[in-house]
Motif scaffolding. Structure first.
Motif, PDB file in Angstrom:
ATOM      1  N   MET A 286     -21.686 -58.538  24.107  1.00 27.87           N
ATOM      2  CA  MET A 286     -20.972 -59.788  24.038  1.00 27.87           C
ATOM      3  C   MET A 286     -21.543 -60.715  25.096  1.00 27.87           C
ATOM      4  O   MET A 286     -21.663 -60.355  26.249  1.00 27.87           O
ATOM      5  N   THR A 287     -21.872 -61.946  24.716  1.00 25.57           N
ATOM      6  CA  THR A 287     -22.348 -62.954  25.640  1.00 25.57           C
ATOM      7  C   THR A 287     -21.155 -63.729  26.149  1.00 25.57           C
ATOM      8  O   THR A 287     -20.306 -64.149  25.373  1.00 25.57           O
ATOM      9  N   LEU A 288     -21.086 -63.924  27.453  1.00 28.57           N
ATOM     10  CA  LEU A 288     -19.970 -64.630  28.044  1.00 28.57           C
ATOM     11  C   LEU A 288     -20.451 -65.948  28.620  1.00 28.57           C
ATOM     12  O   LEU A 288     -21.542 -66.031  29.161  1.00 28.57           O
ATOM     13  N   SER A 289     -19.634 -66.987  28.509  1.00 25.02           N
ATOM     14  CA  SER A 289     -19.991 -68.275  29.099  1.00 25.02           C
ATOM     15  C   SER A 289     -19.343 -68.387  30.460  1.00 25.02           C
ATOM     16  O   SER A 289     -18.261 -67.850  30.699  1.00 25.02           O
ATOM     17  N   ALA A 290     -20.004 -69.101  31.351  1.00 22.49           N
ATOM     18  CA  ALA A 290     -19.507 -69.243  32.709  1.00 22.49           C
ATOM     19  C   ALA A 290     -18.508 -70.371  32.845  1.00 22.49           C
ATOM     20  O   ALA A 290     -17.767 -70.422  33.798  1.00 22.49           O
ATOM     21  N   GLY A 291     -18.459 -71.293  31.923  1.00 20.68           N
ATOM     22  CA  GLY A 291     -17.509 -72.388  32.013  1.00 20.68           C
ATOM     23  C   GLY A 291     -17.994 -73.475  32.949  1.00 20.68           C
ATOM     24  O   GLY A 291     -19.112 -73.432  33.456  1.00 20.68           O
ATOM     25  N   PRO A 292     -17.130 -74.472  33.244  1.00 23.10           N
ATOM     26  CA  PRO A 292     -17.540 -75.637  33.995  1.00 23.10           C
ATOM     27  C   PRO A 292     -17.518 -75.465  35.504  1.00 23.10           C
ATOM     28  O   PRO A 292     -17.764 -76.404  36.237  1.00 23.10           O
ATOM     29  N   GLU A 293     -17.214 -74.288  36.027  1.00 24.79           N
ATOM     30  CA  GLU A 293     -17.120 -74.086  37.460  1.00 24.79           C
ATOM     31  C   GLU A 293     -18.496 -74.207  38.121  1.00 24.79           C
ATOM     32  O   GLU A 293     -19.517 -74.191  37.473  1.00 24.79           O
ATOM     33  N   ALA A 294     -18.477 -74.303  39.439  1.00 22.70           N
ATOM     34  CA  ALA A 294     -19.731 -74.360  40.188  1.00 22.70           C
ATOM     35  C   ALA A 294     -20.524 -73.088  39.940  1.00 22.70           C
ATOM     36  O   ALA A 294     -19.973 -71.990  39.955  1.00 22.70           O
ATOM     37  N   PRO A 295     -21.837 -73.176  39.698  1.00 26.42           N
ATOM     38  CA  PRO A 295     -22.636 -72.011  39.320  1.00 26.42           C
ATOM     39  C   PRO A 295     -22.580 -70.856  40.315  1.00 26.42           C
ATOM     40  O   PRO A 295     -22.563 -69.716  39.926  1.00 26.42           O
ATOM     41  N   SER A 296     -22.506 -71.136  41.597  1.00 27.05           N
ATOM     42  CA  SER A 296     -22.553 -70.059  42.574  1.00 27.05           C
ATOM     43  C   SER A 296     -21.270 -69.234  42.626  1.00 27.05           C
ATOM     44  O   SER A 296     -21.280 -68.118  43.089  1.00 27.05           O
ATOM     45  N   ARG A 297     -20.156 -69.781  42.182  1.00 23.43           N
ATOM     46  CA  ARG A 297     -18.879 -69.070  42.244  1.00 23.43           C
ATOM     47  C   ARG A 297     -18.213 -68.984  40.881  1.00 23.43           C
ATOM     48  O   ARG A 297     -17.012 -68.905  40.780  1.00 23.43           O
ATOM     49  N   SER A 298     -18.989 -69.018  39.834  1.00 20.61           N
ATOM     50  CA  SER A 298     -18.378 -68.994  38.500  1.00 20.61           C
ATOM     51  C   SER A 298     -18.150 -67.551  38.047  1.00 20.61           C
ATOM     52  O   SER A 298     -18.825 -66.625  38.486  1.00 20.61           O
ATOM     53  N   LEU A 299     -17.193 -67.412  37.182  1.00 19.20           N
ATOM     54  CA  LEU A 299     -16.860 -66.114  36.598  1.00 19.20           C
ATOM     55  C   LEU A 299     -17.101 -66.189  35.100  1.00 19.20           C
ATOM     56  O   LEU A 299     -16.842 -67.215  34.471  1.00 19.20           O
ATOM     57  N   ALA A 300     -17.567 -65.106  34.523  1.00 16.35           N
ATOM     58  CA  ALA A 300     -17.847 -65.070  33.084  1.00 16.35           C
ATOM     59  C   ALA A 300     -16.548 -64.955  32.292  1.00 16.35           C
ATOM     60  O   ALA A 300     -15.664 -64.173  32.647  1.00 16.35           O
ATOM     61  N   HIS A 301     -16.447 -65.763  31.253  1.00 17.86           N
ATOM     62  CA  HIS A 301     -15.311 -65.749  30.343  1.00 17.86           C
ATOM     63  C   HIS A 301     -15.839 -65.727  28.911  1.00 17.86           C
ATOM     64  O   HIS A 301     -16.842 -66.370  28.622  1.00 17.86           O
ATOM     65  N   PRO A 302     -15.149 -65.048  28.010  1.00 15.07           N
ATOM     66  CA  PRO A 302     -15.569 -65.139  26.608  1.00 15.07           C
ATOM     67  C   PRO A 302     -15.251 -66.535  26.071  1.00 15.07           C
ATOM     68  O   PRO A 302     -14.264 -67.155  26.484  1.00 15.07           O
ATOM     69  N   THR A 303     -16.078 -67.012  25.182  1.00 17.63           N
ATOM     70  CA  THR A 303     -15.749 -68.247  24.482  1.00 17.63           C
ATOM     71  C   THR A 303     -14.585 -67.956  23.552  1.00 17.63           C
ATOM     72  O   THR A 303     -14.252 -66.791  23.296  1.00 17.63           O
ATOM     73  N   ARG A 304     -13.982 -69.002  23.018  1.00 21.55           N
ATOM     74  CA  ARG A 304     -12.867 -68.796  22.082  1.00 21.55           C
ATOM     75  C   ARG A 304     -13.298 -67.901  20.922  1.00 21.55           C
ATOM     76  O   ARG A 304     -12.573 -66.992  20.528  1.00 21.55           O
ATOM     77  N   ALA A 305     -14.491 -68.146  20.396  1.00 24.95           N
ATOM     78  CA  ALA A 305     -14.973 -67.375  19.243  1.00 24.95           C
ATOM     79  C   ALA A 305     -15.217 -65.906  19.576  1.00 24.95           C
ATOM     80  O   ALA A 305     -15.237 -65.059  18.683  1.00 24.95           O
ATOM     81  N   GLN A 306     -15.401 -65.589  20.844  1.00 26.37           N
ATOM     82  CA  GLN A 306     -15.672 -64.206  21.246  1.00 26.37           C
ATOM     83  C   GLN A 306     -14.405 -63.408  21.549  1.00 26.37           C
ATOM     84  O   GLN A 306     -14.475 -62.201  21.743  1.00 26.37           O
ATOM     85  N   ILE A 307     -13.265 -64.057  21.606  1.00 28.87           N
ATOM     86  CA  ILE A 307     -12.015 -63.361  21.909  1.00 28.87           C
ATOM     87  C   ILE A 307     -11.640 -62.494  20.709  1.00 28.87           C
ATOM     88  O   ILE A 307     -11.582 -62.957  19.575  1.00 28.87           O
ATOM     89  N   ARG A 308     -11.402 -61.205  20.976  1.00 28.06           N
ATOM     90  CA  ARG A 308     -11.102 -60.230  19.925  1.00 28.06           C
ATOM     91  C   ARG A 308      -9.652 -59.754  20.056  1.00 28.06           C
ATOM     92  O   ARG A 308      -9.168 -59.488  21.156  1.00 28.06           O
ATOM     93  N   LEU A 309      -8.981 -59.639  18.934  1.00 31.10           N
ATOM     94  CA  LEU A 309      -7.584 -59.224  18.913  1.00 31.10           C
ATOM     95  C   LEU A 309      -7.374 -57.897  19.634  1.00 31.10           C
ATOM     96  O   LEU A 309      -6.440 -57.753  20.423  1.00 31.10           O
ATOM     97  N   GLU A 310      -8.233 -56.914  19.364  1.00 30.23           N
ATOM     98  CA  GLU A 310      -8.026 -55.600  19.981  1.00 30.23           C
ATOM     99  C   GLU A 310      -8.133 -55.653  21.502  1.00 30.23           C
ATOM    100  O   GLU A 310      -7.426 -54.935  22.207  1.00 30.23           O
ATOM    101  N   GLN A 311      -8.978 -56.517  22.032  1.00 32.20           N
ATOM    102  CA  GLN A 311      -9.097 -56.656  23.493  1.00 32.20           C
ATOM    103  C   GLN A 311      -7.869 -57.358  24.068  1.00 32.20           C
ATOM    104  O   GLN A 311      -7.390 -56.993  25.141  1.00 32.20           O
ATOM    105  N   VAL A 312      -7.369 -58.361  23.364  1.00 33.86           N
ATOM    106  CA  VAL A 312      -6.162 -59.059  23.810  1.00 33.86           C
ATOM    107  C   VAL A 312      -4.984 -58.091  23.821  1.00 33.86           C
ATOM    108  O   VAL A 312      -4.228 -58.017  24.796  1.00 33.86           O
ATOM    109  N   LEU A 313      -4.821 -57.325  22.754  1.00 30.44           N
ATOM    110  CA  LEU A 313      -3.719 -56.362  22.692  1.00 30.44           C
ATOM    111  C   LEU A 313      -3.835 -55.300  23.772  1.00 30.44           C
ATOM    112  O   LEU A 313      -2.833 -54.907  24.381  1.00 30.44           O
ATOM    113  N   HIS A 314      -5.067 -54.839  24.029  1.00 30.27           N
ATOM    114  CA  HIS A 314      -5.271 -53.880  25.117  1.00 30.27           C
ATOM    115  C   HIS A 314      -4.865 -54.500  26.452  1.00 30.27           C
ATOM    116  O   HIS A 314      -4.160 -53.863  27.250  1.00 30.27           O
ATOM    117  N   ALA A 315      -5.287 -55.723  26.697  1.00 30.48           N
ATOM    118  CA  ALA A 315      -4.958 -56.385  27.964  1.00 30.48           C
ATOM    119  C   ALA A 315      -3.444 -56.541  28.124  1.00 30.48           C
ATOM    120  O   ALA A 315      -2.915 -56.371  29.221  1.00 30.48           O
TER     121      ALA A 315
END
Length: 122
Positions: A1-30
């Motif tokens: 899965m490729t994650l986007s870093a979002g609009p945060e500053a590059p040096s302190r950004s965290l990887a997040h899935p894009t909306r299209a990458q969010i999977r039901l089974e992962q949400v339910l697990h979380a």
């Protein structure tokens, strides 16, 4: 899965899935863990971003880090650095678009369970 870093500053950004990458089974697990569900419930109760320290969780700091990472990687929360604080926001709009009503049903069920548990005699 490729994650986007979002609009945060590059040096302190965290990887997040894009909306299209969010999977039901992962949400339910979380959402299946009581600690993570309590974080999501607290975030749902406010429109603000909250720092990790705002959540009085009954686990160690390293376990807190794990829980927030699971929520972030599942696409349930967005985390951004602001100064030295890591702020958390619920990705409600993304979740509501992908899984209409799911978050509300889960949060309502969790609240009902808390009410039932508090009504039980000790």
């Amino acid at each position: 899965m490729t994650l986007s870093a979002g609009p945060e500053a590059p040096s302190r950004s965290l990887a997040h899935p894009t909306r299209a990458q969010i999977r039901l089974e992962q949400v339910l697990h979380a959402l299946s863990d009581p600690v993570r569900l309590s974080v999501v419930s607290a975030l749902a109760a406010t429109e603000r971003e909250l720092p990790c320290s705002a959540f009085p969780l009954p686990v160690t700091k390293s376990t807190c880090t794990h829980h927030f990472r699971v929520l972030r990687e599942a696409g349930v929360v967005r985390q951004v650095y602001r100064g030295t604080a890591k702020l958390n926001a619920l990705r409600r709009q993304d979740l509501d678009v992908l899984f209409p009503g799911l978050l509300d049903v889960v949060l309502d069920a969790a609240a009902q369970q808390r009410r039932q548990d508090s009504a039980k005699p000790l």
